[in-house]
Write a protein that holds these residues in place. Structure first.
Motif, PDB file in Angstrom:
ATOM      1  N   UNK A  79       3.617   5.880  -5.474  1.00 16.28           N
ATOM      2  CA  UNK A  79       3.730   5.872  -6.938  1.00 16.28           C
ATOM      3  C   UNK A  79       2.533   6.534  -7.618  1.00 16.28           C
ATOM      4  N   UNK A  80       1.333   6.336  -7.054  1.00 11.62           N
ATOM      5  CA  UNK A  80       0.125   6.747  -7.756  1.00 11.62           C
ATOM      6  C   UNK A  80      -0.644   7.865  -7.055  1.00 11.62           C
ATOM      7  N   UNK A  81      -0.443   8.026  -5.755  1.00 11.55           N
ATOM      8  CA  UNK A  81      -1.256   8.946  -4.970  1.00 11.55           C
ATOM      9  C   UNK A  81      -2.277   8.177  -4.160  1.00 11.55           C
ATOM     10  N   UNK A  82      -2.772   8.813  -3.126  1.00 16.18           N
ATOM     11  CA  UNK A  82      -3.632   8.108  -2.173  1.00 16.18           C
ATOM     12  C   UNK A  82      -4.942   7.660  -2.805  1.00 16.18           C
ATOM     13  N   UNK A  83      -5.570   8.511  -3.629  1.00 13.90           N
ATOM     14  CA  UNK A  83      -6.870   8.163  -4.176  1.00 13.90           C
ATOM     15  C   UNK A  83      -6.790   7.053  -5.222  1.00 13.90           C
ATOM     16  N   UNK A  84      -5.861   7.124  -6.203  1.00 11.67           N
ATOM     17  CA  UNK A  84      -5.747   5.996  -7.131  1.00 11.67           C
ATOM     18  C   UNK A  84      -5.375   4.692  -6.434  1.00 11.67           C
ATOM     19  N   UNK A  85      -4.533   4.775  -5.404  1.00 12.49           N
ATOM     20  CA  UNK A  85      -4.160   3.563  -4.677  1.00 12.49           C
ATOM     21  C   UNK A  85      -5.383   2.965  -3.995  1.00 12.49           C
ATOM     22  N   UNK A  86      -6.250   3.809  -3.443  1.00 11.63           N
ATOM     23  CA  UNK A  86      -7.459   3.306  -2.790  1.00 11.63           C
ATOM     24  C   UNK A  86      -8.437   2.739  -3.814  1.00 11.63           C
ATOM     25  N   UNK A 136       0.830  -1.210   0.000  1.00 13.14           N
ATOM     26  CA  UNK A 136       0.000   0.000   0.000  1.00 13.14           C
ATOM     27  C   UNK A 136       0.862   1.257   0.000  1.00 13.14           C
ATOM     28  N   UNK A 137       1.942   1.260   0.785  1.00  8.34           N
ATOM     29  CA  UNK A 137       2.829   2.429   0.822  1.00  8.34           C
ATOM     30  C   UNK A 137       3.438   2.695  -0.549  1.00  8.34           C
ATOM     31  N   UNK A 138       3.876   1.631  -1.213  1.00  6.40           N
ATOM     32  CA  UNK A 138       4.461   1.813  -2.543  1.00  6.40           C
ATOM     33  C   UNK A 138       3.419   2.341  -3.523  1.00  6.40           C
ATOM     34  N   UNK A 139       2.182   1.842  -3.424  1.00  6.41           N
ATOM     35  CA  UNK A 139       1.131   2.307  -4.321  1.00  6.41           C
ATOM     36  C   UNK A 139       0.788   3.771  -4.049  1.00  6.41           C
ATOM     37  N   UNK A 140       0.717   4.141  -2.779  1.00  8.88           N
ATOM     38  CA  UNK A 140       0.438   5.531  -2.422  1.00  8.88           C
ATOM     39  C   UNK A 140       1.528   6.445  -2.957  1.00  8.88           C
TER      40      UNK A 140
END
Length: 489
Positions: free
Chosen positions: A477-484, A471-475
């Protein structure tokens, strides 16, 4: 205030005084006042009450200037519909300031009709202060004042069990009744008030643990003129709140006869063990706040309502509650689902502006108390909690802080700094952590293994470290909303 006197069809303030309310603040006015008013209107209580201000005298003077009258305005969402109610409170006999009229306060101990003492002096009010003395006029702390009142009553009625009082501390403290009783008994020993008095405290009086739940927003300063035009009178004591209200009292179920608010339609329970209601509130209501707070703020939202009106965040919260919190709370699922529905209505209330940065205060300890038990229970059952792991990852990202140059710490939401209010040692730790390798694996492994944060090594929970790292890597790389959005599918 003449018009408010004309607006109430019947006053209950002249009934016998059966209750002392210690505290004059917004919460007690909006929480207890309506219960007593409705009980009196239905012939269930038959008593007025006096409010007692233990620090200062300004509010007590305002009460007395209005002959004890004030107004409660409740408004919010119930079952998807906006509701609003104006309730004049007429059951207050008078207000007493212990600072200016301590003798009158003590005299209430001799009132044969008195049955209940109820308080909300904040968490800081239930403390033992060894310098307090019986002869002080008044002693500084609330427990010392209460001890003096109870001793006056014990003396006046010869220590009869029938003169004992039901004492309900509503402070947001675990086991508040037990704590208050311990302090009162300690003062009784300090002041050498005798074994008979201590025995009466044990057998004649009931110190009950309680749990209260209602959001009270207080005086509506930004809209008072419009409200007063609508009401037809001015009320400086007007207080606003949500429709939801819950009160749990721990003790013999027969105590409900002494405070029969449930018969008047309020959600009041009296049970020998109320720990399940505390768990329900902490895990679901408080847990819902903590689930949202870091992710919602980083995504650009400032309030709980802004989060819950965002379809992505509403789906996130509903799924977290349904899939990862409710299944891990050992209570009746139907009751938990009904409570969840009430939470969503409460979060949608347009009359309440609950700021995420306020909720974010001391988020590490809040996560530990509110969400970690659900994660641990799932792990014990062989399940993972990817949604709550996302909340934990967002929390770690929210704590990507640096010194702000004025003694505090700040994070960044885009180009905008935000304050992070937390114990300084925790902020120093996260500031140093985020200056090193910031890959998800490194941050998750180090933070979750830090027992000083969580009270245990969270890397031992199967799958949690890996989920948080991803989740940290996704946040990042993409930002909190796209990661969610990716997590929710």
């Amino acid at each position: 205030m003449q018009k408010i006197q004309q607006a109430v069809p019947k006053r209950f303030g002249e009934l016998p005084v059966k209750l002392l309310q210690i505290g004059t603040g917004n919460f007690l006015r909006a929480f207890i006042g309506p219960m007593i008013e409705r009980m009196n209107a239905q012939g269930l209580f038959g008593g007025s009450y006096k409010v007692v201000q233990t620090q200062g005298s300004g509010t007590a003077a305002r009460f007395n200037a209005q002959n004890g009258l004030y107004t409660v305005l409740s408004r919010g969402i119930e079952g998807g519909t906006f509701v609003e109610e104006v309730l004049p409170i007429t059951s207050v006999r008078e207000a007493i300031s212990t600072e200016t009229d301590y003798a009158r306060f003590l005299a209430e101990g001799e009132n044969p009709d008195l049955a209940i003492v109820l308080s909300n002096t904040t968490e800081a009010g239930l403390v033992y202060e060894p310098d307090c003395r019986l002869e002080d006029g008044p002693p500084h702390s609330y427990p010392a004042k209460l001890t003096a009142l109870l001793y006056r009553r014990f003396t006046a009625f010869g220590g009869s069990d029938a003169s004992g009082l039901l004492i309900l501390p509503l402070e947001l403290v675990d086991q508040g009744g037990d704590r208050l009783k311990t302090i009162v008994l300690r003062h009784a020993g300090d002041w050498q008030l005798g074994e008979d008095f201590c025995r009466w405290l044990e057998t004649g009086c009931t110190f009950a643990n309680t749990l209260v739940d209602r959001i009270v927003t207080g005086y509506p300063a930004e809209e008072d003129t419009a409200l007063f035009d609508k009401l037809g009178y001015t009320d400086p004591l007007l207080t606003t709140c949500e429709p939801f209200s819950f009160f749990a009292i721990e003790g013999d179920p027969q105590l409900a006869d002494r405070f029969p608010a449930r018969k008047a339609g309020f959600d009041v329970v009296v049970e020998r063990d109320i720990s399940r209601y505390r768990m329900r509130k902490v895990r679901l209501l408080n847990g819902a706040h903590t689930t949202l707070v870091a992710a919602g703020y980083l995504a650009g939202h400032d309030t709980v309502r802004a989060c819950i009106t965002d379809p992505i965040f509403r789906r996130f919260l509903e799924r977290a509650l349904e899939e990862e919190i409710i299944p891990n709370v050992p209570m009746d699922p139907d009751e938990l689902h009904a409570f969840k529905d009430a939470i969503l209505d409460r979060f949608l209330n347009p009359s309440i502006r609950h700021r995420l940065l306020d909720i974010a205060l001391h988020s590490v300890s809040k996560f530990t108390v509110r969400l970690l038990p659900s994660i641990q229970a799932a792990a014990d059952a062989g399940r993972t909690t990817p949604l709550l792991a996302f909340s934990l990852a967002a929390l770690l990202r929210f704590y990507r802080v640096e010194p702000d140059g004025s003694g505090g710490y700040r994070g960044m939401r885009g180009d905008t700094p935000y304050p992070v209010r937390e114990d300084e040692a925790i902020l120093r730790y996260f500031s140093a952590l985020w200056q090193g390798d910031t890959t998800g694996t490194t941050v998750a492994r180090a933070a979750l293994a830090n027992t000083a944060l969580w009270g245990e090594d969270l890397t031992r929970l199967p799958g949690l470290q890996e989920l948080v790292a991803a989740h940290l890597d996704a946040i990042e790389a993409e930002g909190i909303l796209p990661a969610l959005q990716q997590l929710l599918g």
